[in-house]
Scaffold this active site. Sequence first.
Site, PDB file in Angstrom:
ATOM      1  CB  CYS A 173     -17.884 -46.317 -63.670  1.00  0.00           C
ATOM      2  SG  CYS A 173     -19.482 -47.035 -63.252  1.00  0.00           S
ATOM      3  CB  CYS A 200     -19.651 -45.449 -60.390  1.00  0.00           C
ATOM      4  SG  CYS A 200     -19.472 -47.024 -61.185  1.00  0.00           S
ATOM      5  CG  ASP A 201     -17.503 -42.056 -60.489  1.00  0.00           C
ATOM      6  OD1 ASP A 201     -17.859 -42.455 -59.371  1.00  0.00           O
ATOM      7  OD2 ASP A 201     -16.462 -42.439 -61.046  1.00  0.00           O
TER       8      ASP A 201
END
Length: 323
Positions: A145, A148-149
């Site tokens: 992701c 997200c990261d």
Amino acid sequence: MSELHDVVIIGSGPAGLTAAIYAARASLAPLVLEGEPSSTGDQPGGQLMLTTEVENYPGFPEGIMGPELMMNFRAQAERFGAKLETTKASKVDFSERPFKIWVGDPDVPEPSYLAQSVIISTGATSLMLNLPNETELIGHGVSTCATCDGFFFRDQEIAVVGGGDSAIEEATFLTKFASSVTIIHRRDELRASKIMQERAFANPKIKFLWDTQIREIKGAEKLEGVVVENVKTNEKSDLAVTGLFVAIGHRPNTDLFIGQLDMKENGYLVTKAPSTYTSVDGVFGCGDVQDDVYRQAITASGSGCAAAIDAERWLEATVHGNS
Ligand code: NAP
């Protein structure tokens, strides 16, 4: 005798547990079949159990670890009376009400549970390369992701594997942070839409490794690089990257519902937006199992809340209102 419940929730990621919190607070005493760990990476708690720091879930300005966030969800659901069982649904029958749900042996005649309404929140699974080390290094350099990261890879050299829209979108997004992004694709032509391809080709931070497969993921505590092979020449080489984003597609966890609920061509459950109604009255869908667009914990939570409210109102109008 099978136990009869007002609401059975199948799945325990952000969607299922948010639905559990709301249904419990509506005094529906929901039963959550939270799943059980499997060798394919399934987890009670869902995909956040496989991440480290979550920095984009509102309410946690300093960030929170994915597993800790899910434990908090769980505790909050239990506090209001949700009952959680660490088991997987093995068969469902939605052909008549009350609905029937089996856990364990699906061939026994008597279902394990009867449900006036069911909320499905079984999520989706990121497809993985299935290489040794891959799952262990999720959250330590390997990610599924970018939203997200990506932030954790500022000024680093990273790679994205895949050639579809997700891979190109993620690679383009990741150039905001990384110093370079190498797209590793197994063919010499991308599957992604032309406009996204052109954007990637024009981006000076994006490089391409064509006709290439990853053969090895290196690193013990954290990712140290990958070994790649050119599938035309069979030549192997090392690529030193500190981040690897696997973007080769997702698979919704809908096998259990084939033939019972309407699904899109790609297997995701059809819900009747803006509600969470599925094609069977009294069965509701929320989270990634019906979302092939946003796939975020917060959007899953939001739809879990909607599913519980839909179920509560539907029970009142259809079951409790008539009793
Ligand atoms: P996808 O279109 O199925 O693409 C998967 C990519 O991964 C393909 O390029 C495939 O290679 C590669 N791949 C699959 N298995 C592999 C393996 N084991 N090893 C190496 N490479 C592998 O999946 P997606 O990109 O996640 O997209 C899914 C759907 O969502 C698509 O309909 C897409 O258009 C849509 N989507 C749209 C957007 C947008 O419009 N903004 C963004 C994301 C996704 P091959 O090409 O060789 O098969």
